[in-house]
Design an enzyme around this catalytic site. Structure first.
Site, PDB file in Angstrom:
ATOM      1  N   HIS A 130     -35.678  19.468   6.844  1.00 31.39           N
ATOM      2  CA  HIS A 130     -34.560  19.340   7.769  1.00 31.39           C
ATOM      3  C   HIS A 130     -34.745  20.391   8.857  1.00 31.39           C
ATOM      4  O   HIS A 130     -35.352  21.437   8.645  1.00 31.39           O
ATOM      5  CB  HIS A 130     -33.264  19.589   6.985  1.00 31.39           C
ATOM      6  CG  HIS A 130     -32.010  19.288   7.726  1.00 31.39           C
ATOM      7  ND1 HIS A 130     -31.475  20.149   8.661  1.00 31.39           N
ATOM      8  CD2 HIS A 130     -31.147  18.235   7.646  1.00 31.39           C
ATOM      9  CE1 HIS A 130     -30.348  19.647   9.124  1.00 31.39           C
ATOM     10  NE2 HIS A 130     -30.128  18.479   8.542  1.00 31.39           N
ATOM     11  N   ASP A 207     -34.185  24.800  -0.269  1.00 28.44           N
ATOM     12  CA  ASP A 207     -33.052  24.118   0.344  1.00 28.44           C
ATOM     13  C   ASP A 207     -32.515  23.132  -0.684  1.00 28.44           C
ATOM     14  O   ASP A 207     -33.130  22.107  -0.960  1.00 28.44           O
ATOM     15  CB  ASP A 207     -33.525  23.411   1.615  1.00 28.44           C
ATOM     16  CG  ASP A 207     -32.465  22.495   2.223  1.00 28.44           C
ATOM     17  OD1 ASP A 207     -31.394  22.313   1.622  1.00 28.44           O
ATOM     18  OD2 ASP A 207     -32.732  21.953   3.321  1.00 28.44           O
ATOM     19  N   GLN A 210     -29.515  18.621  -0.965  1.00 27.24           N
ATOM     20  CA  GLN A 210     -29.473  17.308  -1.622  1.00 27.24           C
ATOM     21  C   GLN A 210     -29.638  17.398  -3.134  1.00 27.24           C
ATOM     22  O   GLN A 210     -29.092  16.586  -3.868  1.00 27.24           O
ATOM     23  CB  GLN A 210     -30.571  16.403  -1.044  1.00 27.24           C
ATOM     24  CG  GLN A 210     -30.452  16.146   0.439  1.00 27.24           C
ATOM     25  CD  GLN A 210     -29.181  15.414   0.816  1.00 27.24           C
ATOM     26  OE1 GLN A 210     -28.678  14.582   0.071  1.00 27.24           O
ATOM     27  NE2 GLN A 210     -28.648  15.730   1.990  1.00 27.24           N
ATOM     28  N   LYS A 233     -21.735  18.419   0.276  1.00 28.12           N
ATOM     29  CA  LYS A 233     -22.640  17.422  -0.273  1.00 28.12           C
ATOM     30  C   LYS A 233     -22.505  17.297  -1.791  1.00 28.12           C
ATOM     31  O   LYS A 233     -23.190  16.490  -2.422  1.00 28.12           O
ATOM     32  CB  LYS A 233     -24.081  17.753   0.119  1.00 28.12           C
ATOM     33  CG  LYS A 233     -24.310  17.686   1.631  1.00 28.12           C
ATOM     34  CD  LYS A 233     -25.746  17.949   1.994  1.00 28.12           C
ATOM     35  CE  LYS A 233     -25.936  18.115   3.491  1.00 28.12           C
ATOM     36  NZ  LYS A 233     -25.669  16.891   4.273  1.00 28.12           N
ATOM     37  N   CYS A 371     -32.148  14.530  11.296  1.00 33.97           N
ATOM     38  CA  CYS A 371     -32.529  15.936  11.494  1.00 33.97           C
ATOM     39  C   CYS A 371     -33.890  16.242  10.867  1.00 33.97           C
ATOM     40  O   CYS A 371     -34.128  17.351  10.379  1.00 33.97           O
ATOM     41  CB  CYS A 371     -31.462  16.891  10.960  1.00 33.97           C
ATOM     42  SG  CYS A 371     -29.941  16.861  11.915  1.00 33.97           S
TER      43      CYS A 371
END
Length: 413
Positions: A130, A207, A210, A233, A371
């Site tokens: 991203h 990261d 998700q 999220k 993104c």
């Protein structure tokens, strides 16, 4: 309320009752919400937690001695304890509240990396990142003179791990990669990445935007140095997130922002910093949304991540089969290990046009580059249509999307 959801069989209709927005009608059609990778919808317990704070104990935290301040502080800090348990951090002081994954990555970039990197050092990211895990490292590379290297991606949307291992050397000081891709759904082999990076003395940031909502996260077992989470999220509010960091690293890092709370003692000549985690939490925080994040994590834990994951995997399999049955549709991201994201392109049709026509059918999908422009360039496309699934989605809703796609493709060709 959460306890009633704990059972041996997954009852999606019972789950759906907890999400008021799913009763919406869009363009005269029942809402089908397949934009969960962008943000998940909120259960009533999260909405109630927000309103309860503002209705009953709204106050600033930590420094007040009156009852409301003490109640607000207790609720705020209870979320820290819940996050610690949710990702199995060793200590609660390793949980730093931020505005989200973007701020968490920038915090590490401008504190750890800016302090520790120099010209000639190397940073590794992946080709599926991203923008929030690309741009901060580009800026740091410009500031420090470090070199930014990229792990390439194969045609299935998987990292080419042989190339990653070739990039590793004693010059590499930081590896920052996405745990699960927002645009492809690919689950990356992060344990292999972490172990290999540590062997050359590099630290690793993940990261988890998700992955946190779909996968069991154990930061101690992973042995990652930093892990970033976005509340919105994982069924929580927007504007709040988490940075996990190993205590020794956090202790050695300078503050990210100056202001109230992050200080221990201030004079015009010198300021000393507060203890962890408050050294990195300057100013009045996002109290209400932090409090409500606890309700979201408790909601997920009450159902059970393994139960949710099994159901979402079933939805992904079904959606993949149905999409592959349509002539002219090509799936983008066919990795063996995925979270519940199905991205696709339709030959001769722009994703934005497709998204508008699906919206006319009440189906909310995300279109564009998500993104991840470098990744779209890798596949030679401007973007995809992305359907991302959550615990409250159904196969019947997938059928609605598929029927909508047939109508849309007929109109657009």
């Amino acid at each position: 309320m959460v306890e009633t959801l704990t059972h041996t069989t997954f009852d999606v209709q019972a789950i759906r009752q907890h999400f008021p927005v799913l009763n919406r009608v869009v363009k005269g059609k029942p809402l089908v919400y397949f934009d969960n990778a962008a943000t998940t919808q909120k259960p009533q317990v999260v909405i109630d937690a927000l309103t309860d704070y503002y209705k009953n104990y709204n106050a600033n935290i930590h420094r007040g001695i009156h009852s409301l301040a003490e109640e607000a502080t207790a609720a705020y800090e209870a979320t820290r304890d819940t996050v610690q348990q949710f990702i199995n951090a060793k200590q609660r002081e390793e949980i730093i509240f931020t505005r989200g994954v973007t701020e968490s990555i920038n915090l590490v970039a401008y504190t750890w990396a800016r302090t520790n990197l120099k010209a000639g050092d190397e940073i590794i990211i992946s080709g599926m990142e991203h923008h929030s895990n690309i741009v901060p490292w580009q800026l740091i590379a410009e500031i420090t003179g470090a070199k930014l290297n990229v792990i390439p991606v194969n045609d299935n949307g998987e990292l080419i791990m042989e190339e990653f291992h070739k990039l590793l050397n004693e010059k590499v000081k930081l590896v920052s990669v996405v745990h699960a891709s927002n645009s492809l759904g690919t689950i990356n082999p992060v344990k292999e990445i972490i172990d290999a990076a540590h062997k050359v003395g590099a630290i690793v940031m993940l990261d988890g935007a998700q992955s946190t909502v779909h996968l069991d996260i154990d930061v101690q077992q992973l042995d990652c140095d930093f892990f970033a989470i976005s509340s919105h999220k994982v069924y929580g509010p927007t504007g709040i997130g988490v940075l996990y960091g190993k205590r020794a690293l956090l202790e050695a890092m300078p503050p990210f922002m100056g202001g109230g709370e992050m200080i221990k003692d201030v004079t015009f000549e010198k300021t000393t910093w507060n203890d962890l985690p408050y050294k990195f939490e300057a100013g009045t925080p996002n109290i209400a949304d932090t409090v409500a994040l606890k309700a979201a994590l408790d909601f997920v834990s009450g159902i059970g991540k393994s139960t949710i994951r099994k159901y979402e995997d079933e939805l992904l399999r079904y959606a993949t089969e149905q999409l592959q049955s349509i002539d002219g549709i090509r799936l983008v991201g066919t990795a063996k290990h995925k979270v519940s994201v199905a991205s696709y392109v339709v030959e001769g049709v722009h994703p934005q046009d497709l998204g508008i026509l699906l919206d006319n059918q009440g189906v909310a999908v995300r279109t564009g580059h998500h993104c991840t422009q470098p990744l779209m360039n890798r596949f030679g496309i401007p973007g995809t249509t992305r359907a991302s699934f959550a615990m409250y989605n159904t196969k019947e809703e997938i059928d609605v999307m598929i029927a909508g796609l047939h109508k849309a493709i007929k109109l657009l060709r």
